[in-house]
Scaffold this motif. Structure first.
Motif, PDB file in Angstrom:
ATOM      1  N   LYS A  75       0.716  -1.286  -0.081  1.00 28.33           N
ATOM      2  CA  LYS A  75      -0.009  -0.035  -0.334  1.00 28.33           C
ATOM      3  C   LYS A  75       1.330   1.639   0.177  1.00 28.33           C
ATOM      4  CE  LYS A  75      -3.828  -2.275   2.708  1.00 28.33           C
ATOM      5  NZ  LYS A  75      -4.624  -2.274   3.748  1.00 28.33           N
ATOM      6  N   LEU A  76       2.222   1.007   0.868  1.00 27.79           N
ATOM      7  CA  LEU A  76       3.040   2.142   0.729  1.00 27.79           C
ATOM      8  C   LEU A  76       3.235   3.030  -0.528  1.00 27.79           C
ATOM      9  CD1 LEU A  76       4.276   4.696   2.498  1.00 27.79           C
ATOM     10  CD2 LEU A  76       6.002   2.938   3.189  1.00 27.79           C
ATOM     11  N   LEU A  77       4.163   1.646  -1.032  1.00 28.57           N
ATOM     12  CA  LEU A  77       4.770   1.667  -2.527  1.00 28.57           C
ATOM     13  C   LEU A  77       3.523   1.864  -3.550  1.00 28.57           C
ATOM     14  CD1 LEU A  77       6.953  -1.067  -2.451  1.00 28.57           C
ATOM     15  CD2 LEU A  77       7.656   1.311  -2.385  1.00 28.57           C
ATOM     16  N   ASN A  78       2.598   1.566  -3.349  1.00 27.85           N
ATOM     17  CA  ASN A  78       1.212   2.260  -4.732  1.00 27.85           C
ATOM     18  C   ASN A  78       1.464   3.689  -4.078  1.00 27.85           C
ATOM     19  OD1 ASN A  78      -0.808   1.778  -6.369  1.00 27.85           O
ATOM     20  ND2 ASN A  78      -1.895   1.753  -4.913  1.00 27.85           N
ATOM     21  N   LEU A  79       1.181   4.823  -2.828  1.00 33.91           N
ATOM     22  CA  LEU A  79       0.745   5.639  -2.801  1.00 33.91           C
ATOM     23  C   LEU A  79       2.282   6.291  -3.176  1.00 33.91           C
ATOM     24  CD1 LEU A  79      -0.442   7.221   0.710  1.00 33.91           C
ATOM     25  CD2 LEU A  79       1.531   8.104  -0.463  1.00 33.91           C
ATOM     26  N   LEU A  80       3.352   5.904  -3.010  1.00 34.04           N
ATOM     27  CA  LEU A  80       4.394   6.710  -3.509  1.00 34.04           C
ATOM     28  C   LEU A  80       4.877   6.576  -4.744  1.00 34.04           C
ATOM     29  CD1 LEU A  80       7.061   6.021  -0.995  1.00 34.04           C
ATOM     30  CD2 LEU A  80       5.972   7.635  -1.130  1.00 34.04           C
ATOM     31  N   PHE A  81       4.132   5.722  -5.490  1.00 42.63           N
ATOM     32  CA  PHE A  81       4.667   5.418  -7.200  1.00 42.63           C
ATOM     33  C   PHE A  81       3.449   4.623  -8.469  1.00 42.63           C
ATOM     34  CE2 PHE A  81       8.042   3.676  -4.449  1.00 42.63           C
ATOM     35  CZ  PHE A  81       9.377   4.852  -4.635  1.00 42.63           C
ATOM     36  N   CYS A  82       2.508   5.153  -7.675  1.00 42.05           N
ATOM     37  CA  CYS A  82       1.037   4.406  -8.565  1.00 42.05           C
ATOM     38  C   CYS A  82       1.359   5.695  -9.941  1.00 42.05           C
ATOM     39  CB  CYS A  82      -0.096   5.295  -8.156  1.00 42.05           C
ATOM     40  SG  CYS A  82      -0.075   6.875  -7.501  1.00 42.05           S
ATOM     41  N   ASP A  83       1.687   6.965  -9.880  1.00 38.50           N
ATOM     42  CA  ASP A  83       1.982   7.132 -11.400  1.00 38.50           C
ATOM     43  C   ASP A  83       3.503   7.864 -11.565  1.00 38.50           C
ATOM     44  OD1 ASP A  83      -0.712   8.164 -11.449  1.00 38.50           O
ATOM     45  OD2 ASP A  83      -0.571   9.321  -9.428  1.00 38.50           O
ATOM     46  N   PHE A  84       4.301   7.335 -10.886  1.00 44.05           N
ATOM     47  CA  PHE A  84       5.710   7.524 -11.002  1.00 44.05           C
ATOM     48  C   PHE A  84       6.013   6.786 -12.656  1.00 44.05           C
ATOM     49  CE2 PHE A  84      10.113   7.502 -10.830  1.00 44.05           C
ATOM     50  CZ  PHE A  84      10.244   8.544  -9.339  1.00 44.05           C
ATOM     51  N   PRO A  85       6.589   7.637 -13.198  1.00 44.29           N
ATOM     52  CA  PRO A  85       7.677   7.249 -14.396  1.00 44.29           C
ATOM     53  C   PRO A  85       7.431   6.195 -14.544  1.00 44.29           C
ATOM     54  CG  PRO A  85       8.509   9.256 -14.195  1.00 44.29           C
ATOM     55  CD  PRO A  85       7.459   9.075 -12.701  1.00 44.29           C
ATOM     56  N   ARG A  86       7.590   4.910 -16.046  1.00 51.21           N
ATOM     57  CA  ARG A  86       7.975   3.823 -15.470  1.00 51.21           C
ATOM     58  C   ARG A  86       8.726   3.150 -16.782  1.00 51.21           C
ATOM     59  NH1 ARG A  86       5.932   3.481 -11.695  1.00 51.21           N
ATOM     60  NH2 ARG A  86       4.089   1.851 -11.278  1.00 51.21           N
ATOM     61  N   PHE A 196       9.040  19.219 -24.069  1.00 49.81           N
ATOM     62  CA  PHE A 196       8.433  18.575 -23.546  1.00 49.81           C
ATOM     63  C   PHE A 196       8.944  18.571 -22.004  1.00 49.81           C
ATOM     64  CE2 PHE A 196       6.483  18.097 -27.731  1.00 49.81           C
ATOM     65  CZ  PHE A 196       5.499  17.972 -27.769  1.00 49.81           C
ATOM     66  N   ILE A 197       7.540  18.801 -21.303  1.00 52.87           N
ATOM     67  CA  ILE A 197       7.728  18.684 -19.435  1.00 52.87           C
ATOM     68  C   ILE A 197       7.594  16.879 -19.662  1.00 52.87           C
ATOM     69  CG2 ILE A 197       7.499  18.787 -17.180  1.00 52.87           C
ATOM     70  CD1 ILE A 197       6.033  21.332 -17.925  1.00 52.87           C
ATOM     71  N   ASN A 198       8.679  16.564 -19.429  1.00 55.82           N
ATOM     72  CA  ASN A 198       8.297  14.775 -18.452  1.00 55.82           C
ATOM     73  C   ASN A 198       9.095  14.605 -17.299  1.00 55.82           C
ATOM     74  OD1 ASN A 198       8.317  13.518 -20.669  1.00 55.82           O
ATOM     75  ND2 ASN A 198      11.241  14.136 -21.008  1.00 55.82           N
ATOM     76  N   PRO A 199       7.816  14.944 -15.876  1.00 53.92           N
ATOM     77  CA  PRO A 199       7.708  14.970 -14.991  1.00 53.92           C
ATOM     78  C   PRO A 199       7.771  13.795 -14.200  1.00 53.92           C
ATOM     79  CG  PRO A 199       5.392  14.756 -14.856  1.00 53.92           C
ATOM     80  CD  PRO A 199       6.031  14.674 -16.768  1.00 53.92           C
ATOM     81  N   ILE A 200       8.813  14.208 -13.025  1.00 52.61           N
ATOM     82  CA  ILE A 200       8.661  12.842 -11.910  1.00 52.61           C
ATOM     83  C   ILE A 200       7.110  12.870 -10.873  1.00 52.61           C
ATOM     84  CG2 ILE A 200       9.533  11.982  -9.913  1.00 52.61           C
ATOM     85  CD1 ILE A 200      11.225  11.274 -12.416  1.00 52.61           C
ATOM     86  N   THR A 201       6.125  11.910 -10.488  1.00 54.14           N
ATOM     87  CA  THR A 201       4.935  12.197 -10.149  1.00 54.14           C
ATOM     88  C   THR A 201       4.892  11.538  -9.030  1.00 54.14           C
ATOM     89  OG1 THR A 201       3.177  12.810 -12.630  1.00 54.14           O
ATOM     90  CG2 THR A 201       2.696  12.851 -10.408  1.00 54.14           C
ATOM     91  N   ARG A 202       5.105  12.374  -8.138  1.00 57.64           N
ATOM     92  CA  ARG A 202       4.921  11.757  -6.742  1.00 57.64           C
ATOM     93  C   ARG A 202       3.890  12.600  -5.811  1.00 57.64           C
ATOM     94  NH1 ARG A 202      10.170  13.403  -3.361  1.00 57.64           N
ATOM     95  NH2 ARG A 202       9.185  15.772  -3.003  1.00 57.64           N
ATOM     96  N   PRO A 203       3.524  11.953  -4.527  1.00 57.50           N
ATOM     97  CA  PRO A 203       2.623  13.096  -3.582  1.00 57.50           C
ATOM     98  C   PRO A 203       3.493  13.525  -3.449  1.00 57.50           C
ATOM     99  CG  PRO A 203       2.949  10.392  -3.275  1.00 57.50           C
ATOM    100  CD  PRO A 203       4.206  10.335  -4.119  1.00 57.50           C
ATOM    101  N   ILE A 204       2.822  14.817  -3.106  1.00 52.56           N
ATOM    102  CA  ILE A 204       3.350  16.339  -2.996  1.00 52.56           C
ATOM    103  C   ILE A 204       4.305  16.879  -1.116  1.00 52.56           C
ATOM    104  CG2 ILE A 204       2.638  18.611  -2.349  1.00 52.56           C
ATOM    105  CD1 ILE A 204       0.426  17.828  -4.568  1.00 52.56           C
ATOM    106  N   CYS A 205       5.572  17.041  -1.176  1.00 49.78           N
ATOM    107  CA  CYS A 205       5.392  17.202  -0.131  1.00 49.78           C
ATOM    108  C   CYS A 205       5.758  18.681   0.827  1.00 49.78           C
ATOM    109  CB  CYS A 205       7.531  16.702   0.231  1.00 49.78           C
ATOM    110  SG  CYS A 205       7.678  14.247  -0.943  1.00 49.78           S
TER     111      CYS A 205
END
Length: 323
Positions: A75-86, A196-205
């Motif tokens: 669950k923690l990893l899913n919260l952190l990386f669910c929208d992270f680039p692959r 183009f912007i290739n973002p590292i999408t993570r939770p906002i800290c």
């Protein structure tokens, strides 16, 4: 890898049972009696066939692998990386392990056989892990400009918010996301040669004061918010349920600066000033020919740049929407 994670589980279970667990740093501190528990180690060696799941995350020529055990770790990893680039590149030699064990749960983070974190704070473990993954993203990227910046988009247009730590870029990104803009990142963006912007999408800290100021305005459901003594991680989907993944074209650059009690002001700046300020936020320059300067200079010649000074969120949205 599978045996390594089993061994980490054994170590963590030993620590959980020990009253001075918080002072331990890893296998080297275990007593000889515990370390030489032959029956346990023999049992672990028979567990090689267990299939421990892995996350892969990265952006660039390589990706990182994160092995984990248990539903809470998942669950923690899913919260952190669910929208992270692959990344489709090969897995780096740096492999991570996340282990939860005991009740209440004690958590540990491993880099190979080195323990990076041990304790009870999900937020701290998440912070350590995210920092390591971001580092891997930076050092493995030799084709894009890696910028220390937040970024959001609106109407398909990308807005880059570069700045050093403490400039207010993360809290600004959080407010703009909650106001209906599309969140891209609060920490690291890669700019491609095609603009183009290739973002590292993570939770906002956010730091605690910034989170408390935001919470007063939004009254967020804190169920999935990670809170710790050092800060807070907010899932971006919590701020904007209509979020969608995107890699927009960069249309404007805004350098934010938080100044207490200062009214929101926006001023356009010269190409030269923008180029120098953007180079100050460049984090993989050594990977690029000429340290990426010629590409940054060309980018700032073609894109309008501004300085935003603000002491609260009042009026900020009205200033940025026209961009």
């Amino acid at each position: 890898c599978k045996f390594s994670l089993c061994f980490r589980l054994l170590i963590l279970s030993i620590f959980v049972q020990d009253g001075d667990a918080a002072n331990r740093t890893g296998p080297a501190r275990m007593s000889a009696k515990r370390a030489n528990n032959v029956s346990q180690l023999e049992h672990l060696s028979s567990m090689n066939s267990l299939d421990y799941p892995c996350y892969t995350a990265g952006l660039g020529e390589a990706c990182s692998e994160i092995e984990y055990s248990g539903d809470e770790a998942r669950k923690l990893l899913n919260l952190l990386f669910c929208d992270f680039p692959r990344s489709e590149g090969p897995v780096l030699s740096r492999r991570f392990g996340v282990v939860f064990a005991g009740s209440p749960a004690r958590m540990s983070l491993w880099l190979g056989e080195k323990q990076i974190y041990f304790g009870e704070s999900k937020q701290l473990l998440a912070q350590f892990l995210m920092n390591e993954i971001l580092y891997d993203c930076i050092i493995s990227n030799t084709s894009n400009q890696a910028i220390h910046a937040a970024a959001i988009s609106s109407g398909g247009k990308g807005l880059l918010l570069p700045g050093k730590s403490g400039s207010g870029k993360s809290s600004l990104a959080a407010w703009l996301t909650a106001s209906g803009m599309n969140y891209l990142t609060d920490e690291l963006a890669f700019l491609s040669r095609k603009g183009f912007i290739n973002p590292i999408t993570r939770p906002i800290c956010l730091k605690q004061p910034s989170y408390e100021a935001l919470q007063k305005r939004l009254s967020l459901d804190e169920t999935n918010v990670l809170r710790g003594q050092d800060g807070v991680m907010i899932p971006h989907r919590l701020l904007n349920p209509m979020w969608n993944a995107s890699t927009p074209r960069l249309d404007a650059i805004v350098f934010p600066t938080f100044v207490k009690d200062h009214p929101a002001t926006l001023a356009e700046i010269s190409t030269a000033r923008s180029c120098l300020k953007l180079m100050e936020c460049h984090v993989n320059a050594r990977n690029l020919p000429g340290h990426g300067f010629s590409e940054i200079a060309a980018m700032t010649r073609n894109i309008s740049s501004y300085e935003l000074t603000f002491g609260s969120y009042d009026g900020v949205l009205d200033l940025l929407l026209p961009l």
